[in-house]
Design a protein around this motif. Structure first.
Motif, PDB file in Angstrom:
ATOM      1  N   LEU A  63       0.354  -1.260   0.242  1.00  0.00           N
ATOM      2  CA  LEU A  63       0.035   0.141  -0.012  1.00  0.00           C
ATOM      3  C   LEU A  63       1.212   1.026   0.009  1.00  0.00           C
ATOM      4  O   LEU A  63       0.844   2.465  -0.121  1.00  0.00           O
ATOM      5  CB  LEU A  63      -0.934   0.295   1.414  1.00  0.00           C
ATOM      6  N   VAL A  64       2.017   1.712   0.126  1.00  0.00           N
ATOM      7  CA  VAL A  64       2.643   2.800   1.315  1.00  0.00           C
ATOM      8  C   VAL A  64       3.979   2.020   1.554  1.00  0.00           C
ATOM      9  O   VAL A  64       3.736   0.892   2.389  1.00  0.00           O
ATOM     10  CB  VAL A  64       2.313   3.393   1.687  1.00  0.00           C
ATOM     11  N   GLY A  65       5.605   2.369   1.488  1.00  0.00           N
ATOM     12  CA  GLY A  65       6.296   2.200   1.780  1.00  0.00           C
ATOM     13  C   GLY A  65       7.578   2.555   0.950  1.00  0.00           C
ATOM     14  O   GLY A  65       7.834   2.580   0.001  1.00  0.00           O
ATOM     15  N   ASN A  66       8.990   2.353   1.719  1.00  0.00           N
ATOM     16  CA  ASN A  66      10.306   2.484   1.309  1.00  0.00           C
ATOM     17  C   ASN A  66      11.130   1.686   0.983  1.00  0.00           C
ATOM     18  O   ASN A  66      12.038   1.368   0.534  1.00  0.00           O
ATOM     19  CB  ASN A  66      10.922   3.015   1.528  1.00  0.00           C
ATOM     20  N   LEU A  67      10.780   0.096   0.690  1.00  0.00           N
ATOM     21  CA  LEU A  67      11.236  -0.974   1.484  1.00  0.00           C
ATOM     22  C   LEU A  67      10.921  -1.530  -0.935  1.00  0.00           C
ATOM     23  O   LEU A  67       9.190  -1.582  -0.983  1.00  0.00           O
ATOM     24  CB  LEU A  67      10.748  -1.893   1.725  1.00  0.00           C
ATOM     25  N   THR A  68      11.629  -2.074  -1.360  1.00  0.00           N
ATOM     26  CA  THR A  68      11.720  -2.368  -2.825  1.00  0.00           C
ATOM     27  C   THR A  68      11.644  -4.041  -2.805  1.00  0.00           C
ATOM     28  O   THR A  68      11.273  -4.405  -3.952  1.00  0.00           O
ATOM     29  CB  THR A  68      12.535  -2.022  -3.811  1.00  0.00           C
ATOM     30  N   ALA A  69      12.459  -4.289  -2.111  1.00  0.00           N
ATOM     31  CA  ALA A  69      12.444  -5.695  -1.774  1.00  0.00           C
ATOM     32  C   ALA A  69      12.829  -6.039  -0.359  1.00  0.00           C
ATOM     33  O   ALA A  69      14.036  -6.031   0.520  1.00  0.00           O
ATOM     34  CB  ALA A  69      13.399  -6.210  -2.661  1.00  0.00           C
ATOM     35  N   TRP A  70      12.100  -6.968   0.010  1.00  0.00           N
ATOM     36  CA  TRP A  70      11.987  -7.722   1.330  1.00  0.00           C
ATOM     37  C   TRP A  70      11.078  -8.960   1.836  1.00  0.00           C
ATOM     38  O   TRP A  70      10.369  -9.339   0.893  1.00  0.00           O
ATOM     39  CB  TRP A  70      11.648  -6.853   2.829  1.00  0.00           C
ATOM     40  N   THR A  71      11.585  -9.920   1.868  1.00  0.00           N
ATOM     41  CA  THR A  71      10.416 -10.819   2.376  1.00  0.00           C
ATOM     42  C   THR A  71      10.291 -11.062   4.507  1.00  0.00           C
ATOM     43  O   THR A  71      10.693 -10.740   5.026  1.00  0.00           O
ATOM     44  CB  THR A  71      11.377 -12.319   2.727  1.00  0.00           C
ATOM     45  N   TRP A  72       9.137 -10.601   4.334  1.00  0.00           N
ATOM     46  CA  TRP A  72       8.015 -10.733   5.918  1.00  0.00           C
ATOM     47  C   TRP A  72       8.579 -12.864   6.770  1.00  0.00           C
ATOM     48  O   TRP A  72       7.481 -13.221   6.065  1.00  0.00           O
ATOM     49  CB  TRP A  72       7.407 -10.419   6.242  1.00  0.00           C
ATOM     50  N   PRO A  73       9.449 -12.998   7.749  1.00  0.00           N
ATOM     51  CA  PRO A  73       8.886 -14.044   7.619  1.00  0.00           C
ATOM     52  C   PRO A  73       7.376 -14.459   8.512  1.00  0.00           C
ATOM     53  O   PRO A  73       6.771 -13.466   9.219  1.00  0.00           O
ATOM     54  CB  PRO A  73      10.219 -13.985   9.441  1.00  0.00           C
ATOM     55  N   VAL A  74       7.597 -15.709   7.870  1.00  0.00           N
ATOM     56  CA  VAL A  74       5.542 -16.036   8.587  1.00  0.00           C
ATOM     57  C   VAL A  74       5.898 -16.177   9.867  1.00  0.00           C
ATOM     58  O   VAL A  74       7.144 -16.709  10.350  1.00  0.00           O
ATOM     59  CB  VAL A  74       5.846 -17.265   7.496  1.00  0.00           C
ATOM     60  N   GLY A  75       4.468 -16.109  10.560  1.00  0.00           N
ATOM     61  CA  GLY A  75       4.480 -16.631  12.091  1.00  0.00           C
ATOM     62  C   GLY A  75       4.845 -15.625  12.933  1.00  0.00           C
ATOM     63  O   GLY A  75       4.642 -15.703  14.293  1.00  0.00           O
ATOM     64  N   GLU A  76       6.460 -14.830  12.936  1.00  0.00           N
ATOM     65  CA  GLU A  76       6.416 -13.609  13.460  1.00  0.00           C
ATOM     66  C   GLU A  76       5.948 -11.921  13.474  1.00  0.00           C
ATOM     67  O   GLU A  76       4.831 -11.556  12.380  1.00  0.00           O
ATOM     68  CB  GLU A  76       7.484 -13.330  13.047  1.00  0.00           C
ATOM     69  N   SER A  77       5.622 -12.321  14.796  1.00  0.00           N
ATOM     70  CA  SER A  77       4.788 -10.436  14.765  1.00  0.00           C
ATOM     71  C   SER A  77       5.160  -9.708  15.950  1.00  0.00           C
ATOM     72  O   SER A  77       5.530 -10.448  17.465  1.00  0.00           O
ATOM     73  CB  SER A  77       2.824 -10.639  14.713  1.00  0.00           C
ATOM     74  N   ASP A  78       4.922  -8.660  16.198  1.00  0.00           N
ATOM     75  CA  ASP A  78       5.902  -7.717  17.206  1.00  0.00           C
ATOM     76  C   ASP A  78       7.147  -8.300  17.828  1.00  0.00           C
ATOM     77  O   ASP A  78       7.392  -8.407  18.742  1.00  0.00           O
ATOM     78  CB  ASP A  78       4.430  -7.575  18.589  1.00  0.00           C
ATOM     79  N   ALA A  79       7.733  -8.782  16.559  1.00  0.00           N
ATOM     80  CA  ALA A  79       9.580  -9.035  16.900  1.00  0.00           C
ATOM     81  C   ALA A  79      10.570  -7.845  15.924  1.00  0.00           C
ATOM     82  O   ALA A  79       9.958  -7.919  15.241  1.00  0.00           O
ATOM     83  CB  ALA A  79       9.073 -10.330  16.030  1.00  0.00           C
ATOM     84  N   ARG A  80      11.261  -7.836  16.922  1.00  0.00           N
ATOM     85  CA  ARG A  80      12.453  -7.021  16.382  1.00  0.00           C
ATOM     86  C   ARG A  80      13.215  -7.959  15.553  1.00  0.00           C
ATOM     87  O   ARG A  80      13.810  -8.992  16.564  1.00  0.00           O
ATOM     88  CB  ARG A  80      12.826  -6.086  17.916  1.00  0.00           C
ATOM     89  N   VAL A  81      13.488  -7.726  14.573  1.00  0.00           N
ATOM     90  CA  VAL A  81      14.275  -8.523  14.051  1.00  0.00           C
ATOM     91  C   VAL A  81      15.398  -8.066  13.053  1.00  0.00           C
ATOM     92  O   VAL A  81      15.370  -6.784  12.406  1.00  0.00           O
ATOM     93  CB  VAL A  81      13.676  -9.293  13.147  1.00  0.00           C
ATOM     94  N   GLU A  82      16.948  -8.133  12.669  1.00  0.00           N
ATOM     95  CA  GLU A  82      17.393  -6.988  11.457  1.00  0.00           C
ATOM     96  C   GLU A  82      17.912  -8.519  10.201  1.00  0.00           C
ATOM     97  O   GLU A  82      17.928  -9.917  10.406  1.00  0.00           O
ATOM     98  CB  GLU A  82      18.821  -7.659  12.387  1.00  0.00           C
ATOM     99  N   ARG A  83      17.040  -8.038   9.081  1.00  0.00           N
ATOM    100  CA  ARG A  83      17.563  -8.330   8.105  1.00  0.00           C
ATOM    101  C   ARG A  83      17.569  -7.268   6.669  1.00  0.00           C
ATOM    102  O   ARG A  83      17.931  -6.218   7.111  1.00  0.00           O
ATOM    103  CB  ARG A  83      15.242  -8.793   7.679  1.00  0.00           C
ATOM    104  N   HIS A  84      18.899  -7.951   6.184  1.00  0.00           N
ATOM    105  CA  HIS A  84      18.969  -7.753   5.178  1.00  0.00           C
ATOM    106  C   HIS A  84      17.558  -7.885   3.957  1.00  0.00           C
ATOM    107  O   HIS A  84      17.104  -7.987   3.301  1.00  0.00           O
ATOM    108  CB  HIS A  84      19.856  -8.267   4.110  1.00  0.00           C
TER     109      HIS A  84
END
Length: 455
Positions: A98-119
């Motif tokens: 809908l809106v955002g500045n990420l052009t490529a990323w993968t949301w980990p399935v099953g995680e919510s309200d979690a802090r993660v470090e991703r490329h």
């Protein structure tokens, strides 16, 4: 190889190396604490900002719906604030962005309200990001994050600065260790040089102390005092040896002359008994001399301290004065005793009686016919003082300091029988009892003052 072994066995090298390692360890610990504290503070600040922003956006969604949330995210992306670090992404339930500045990323399935470090790929650039991901009940996904590239650059700068500081600390530690080793070696070499010269026979050598007041100066002063005492003892031993040789040679010569005279006599059997008795008397004098030397050695060794008891001085001093009273009367001398109170000391009875006997014997021998000898015992809060005073010729002021030396005798008294050990025995016994001995000019006569600690 031998130099390395010498360093390994050198206490100076080990101390210097330990100093350097301790400095490096301190720098390493401080650097680690600084780095962990700095990096941790940055991470905590990022997590706190992510939590606050995410909570505010979630509340907006709950109250006004997905459209209001989409408009707010768009506003955040276009407000020209945190342009280089902000990450926002809002995805619909069907996966549409809908809106955002990420052009490529993968949301980990099953995680919510979690802090993660991703490329992720942000605005066409691959980067490492810290993300806080929230999934709404309707299936929409909100991602709030921060680009970590600036933080990683800052951490690398900190590590580079700490590494440079560590290298400088290493150089300083090495230089400090070498300086520390040089200072220690200079002090130790001065001590070693002096002790080597003393061992070679130069007893007058001393360690130069200068104006320093450090630990080495304390050690140097102690060594110098020890060398002073060694030199004094060597001089005393040399004088004692000469005196013993002289005092032995004279009676042995008299014994030999008497025996030769008896053998040359026309009636050797008649002369033999008298010569034998004379030889026995002279040998007894030599035995007495050695007994006194042994008594001094025993007192100086401290072996008699185990036999100390609490002694009343009225009884001990009174018995010795009473013993010498007849001898004083025979010489026409006045021997008196005065004792204040009932003073007591912790002492060896035999040794205490011995020093009183030596003092009275000297007084009766040297004070002269018709002289007066006064014995006084009085005390204060800490000490008991024993004084023996006569009104005889006394000791000249220039000789008082040497009066307690072994075999020391004034020229005027060499015609009298004796060996010059009486006051030496007194000094040794008084030192054994942790007391003090003072010889004073009584004008006329001599005053001997002994101060012993109260029991």
């Amino acid at each position: 190889m031998s130099m390395l072994a010498g360093f390994r066995h050198s206490v100076v090298f080990r101390m210097a190396a330990g100093y350097g390692l301790l400095l490096l360890l301190s720098v390493g610990v401080v650097s680690a604490i600084f780095y962990v504290g700095t990096a941790g503070l940055l991470a905590r600040n990022i997590d706190k900002q992510l939590s606050l922003t995410s909570r505010r956006l979630i509340q907006l969604h709950d109250h006004q719906g997905i459209a209001a949330l989409q408009q707010e995210v768009h506003t955040l992306l276009t407000d020209d604030q945190d342009v280089n670090t902000e990450i926002y992404q809002l995805t619909a339930a069907d996966g549409r962005q809908l809106v955002g500045n990420l052009t490529a990323w993968t949301w980990p399935v099953g995680e919510s309200d979690a802090r993660v470090e991703r490329h992720v790929r942000r605005l066409g650039r691959d980067t490492l990001a810290r993300l806080l991901i929230h999934r709404f009940p309707d299936g929409a996904v909100l991602v709030v994050g921060r680009d970590l590239q600036d933080q990683r650059d800052l951490e690398r700068m900190i590590l580079t600065a700490l590494a440079a500081g560590g290298l400088i600390a290493l150089v300083l530690a090495a230089g400090g260790a070498l300086l520390f080793r040089a200072q220690l070696q200079r002090q130790l070499q001065a001590i070693h040089r002096t002790t080597s010269e003393v061992a070679a026979g130069q007893l007058d050598r001393r360690i130069a102390v200068g104006r320093s007041r450090d630990e080495f100066a304390v050690v140097a002063n102690d060594v110098n005092r020890m060398l002073d005492e060694i030199e004094r003892l060597m001089d005393t031993a040399r004088n004692v040896s000469n005196a013993i040789a002289h005092d032995l040679r004279t009676p042995l010569g008299r014994i030999r002359a008497a025996l030769e005279d008896a053998l040359r006599s026309q009636h050797p059997l008649d002369r033999l008994q008298g010569s034998a008795q004379y030889a026995i008397d002279e040998i007894d004098t030599l035995i007495t001399l050695f007994d006194k030397l042994l008594q001094i050695a025993e007192a100086e060794s401290g072996l008699r301290r185990q036999r100390f008891d609490v002694l009343p001085l009225r009884e001990v001093v009174g018995d010795i004065v009473e013993l010498y009273q007849p001898a004083a009367e025979n010489e026409g001398m006045n021997l008196s005793l005065s004792i204040d109170g009932e003073p007591t000391v912790s002492a060896d009875r035999d040794l205490l009686a011995s020093i009183m006997a030596n003092l009275l014997d000297n007084a009766l021998k040297y004070a002269g016919h018709g002289a007066s000898v006064q014995v006084a015992v009085r005390g204060n809060q800490d000490h008991v003082h024993i004084e023996v005073t006569d009104n005889g010729p006394g000791i000249p002021p220039h000789a008082i300091e040497r009066a307690t030396e072994r075999f020391f005798r004034l020229d005027a008294s060499r015609h009298l029988r004796g060996n010059g050990l009486g006051l030496s025995i007194v000094a040794a016994v008084v030192a054994l009892h942790h007391g003090t001995l003072a010889l004073e000019d009584a004008r006329p006569g001599l005053r001997v003052v002994i101060a012993l600690p109260r029991s």
